[in-house]
Design a protein around this motif. Sequence first.
Motif, PDB file in Angstrom:
ATOM      1  N   ASP A 289      -4.149   2.122  38.312  1.00  0.00           N
ATOM      2  CA  ASP A 289      -3.832   3.143  37.315  1.00  0.00           C
ATOM      3  C   ASP A 289      -4.496   2.760  35.995  1.00  0.00           C
ATOM      4  N   ARG A 290      -5.448   3.528  35.560  1.00  0.00           N
ATOM      5  CA  ARG A 290      -6.232   3.178  34.375  1.00  0.00           C
ATOM      6  C   ARG A 290      -5.370   2.917  33.155  1.00  0.00           C
ATOM      7  N   GLU A 291      -4.494   3.847  32.821  1.00  0.00           N
ATOM      8  CA  GLU A 291      -3.689   3.707  31.605  1.00  0.00           C
ATOM      9  C   GLU A 291      -2.685   2.561  31.731  1.00  0.00           C
TER      10      GLU A 291
ATOM     11  N   ALA B 280      -2.581  -0.823  29.384  1.00  0.00           N
ATOM     12  CA  ALA B 280      -1.356  -1.177  28.675  1.00  0.00           C
ATOM     13  C   ALA B 280      -0.893  -2.583  29.023  1.00  0.00           C
TER      14      ALA B 280
ATOM     15  N   GLN C 170     -11.666  -0.292  23.619  1.00  0.00           N
ATOM     16  CA  GLN C 170     -11.610   0.501  24.845  1.00  0.00           C
ATOM     17  C   GLN C 170     -12.749   1.512  24.805  1.00  0.00           C
TER      18      GLN C 170
END
Length: 377
Positions: free
Chosen positions: A349-351, A355, A375
């Motif tokens: 999951d990229r986000e 995080a 980023q």
Amino acid sequence: MATTSCDVAIVGAGLGGCFLALLLGRRGQRVAVIEQGPSVPSAGADFLKPPGLRVLARHGLADLVGRQGLRRDTIRYYHDGDPIQEIRFPEGGFLIRPYRELVELIYTSCTMAGVEFWFDAGIDDLDLGEGRPAELTLKDGRTLRAGVVIGADGTKSVVRRSLGIEQRVSPYERLIMRVATVPLSASVAQLNRLYFSSEGWFTYLYPVGRDEARVFVGLPPEDDQEIFEDGIPSLLDELKKFVTDSSDAFNHLQAATWQRIKVSSLRVESYHRGNAALLGSAAFACHPMTGMGMSYTVRDAEILADVICAAGGDPEELDRLLYARYEPRRHAHRQLIDYGDALAATFPDREAYLAAFRPDLHIFGEAGAVPNVPQLV
């Protein structure tokens, strides 16, 4: 057979064991390293990050280990083919050096410092009596008596079992890793790139010399079974879905030999008992995505060397110093293990991955303020 005596017996001739032996030998300790294999181990990570390089520099080894190594200062991260962030390392960046080469360099320095190595030396019995010298009985009948015993003998540590220290192993069951050494391509020579996919795959490509590169592939167990039964063409089809700027490496994968790696985290309840202590992956293991395992190990060896020399052969003082100065390392190790768990759990999951990513731990190996990591999305 006759009994041999020494100040410190180190079980395991990997990076941690050899580096600790070198530090102790230089300070006049009589050191014997016991290794069950015929030579120093060959399996291990290829990276030393700034914290580990600073330790080596403090002991005059930076030029030696860096002479034939590769210095890199940037890693670019991708998700589903798109760049998402770029990490730049300060202080001259990080060092890439094949594990066996690095350990052999430290081993050679050990022999010049008077350290004795016993190869092909399996342990038959280990008597770790508190307050008195320990006795190691080898399978060939030799006996070694030591004031201090260090278990630097890996995740299946004989010393840890003899101490009765409980371990908790947590396999990363949803991720199988494969590694191959291949000819170096132009894109890999240019930049270290780490690719993730939303399907639970990752690929890391980096050079290990002027002509060779390492390729790591991580994938779900069900995909591993299918891909590596069907062969490399199926693997390449999957990699082409999310590996973008390293496509010139694909042709080298056709003839590659892939080694399967089982990856687990490991925690233990204590790092020492009496006159025996644990070092390296006998004490802790984290996910390789952190890239910090070797750097932590050389720092731990440095602390252990200081403690052993400061104790001056007094068992009670050794026990006190291990509690005061070595056991606190468990907190840093737990933090790194938890961080590795978070990276392994979130990378599809990229986000969530962005995080979970912590520049302080990833670059400097400890909590604290660091420069901003840009980023790219």
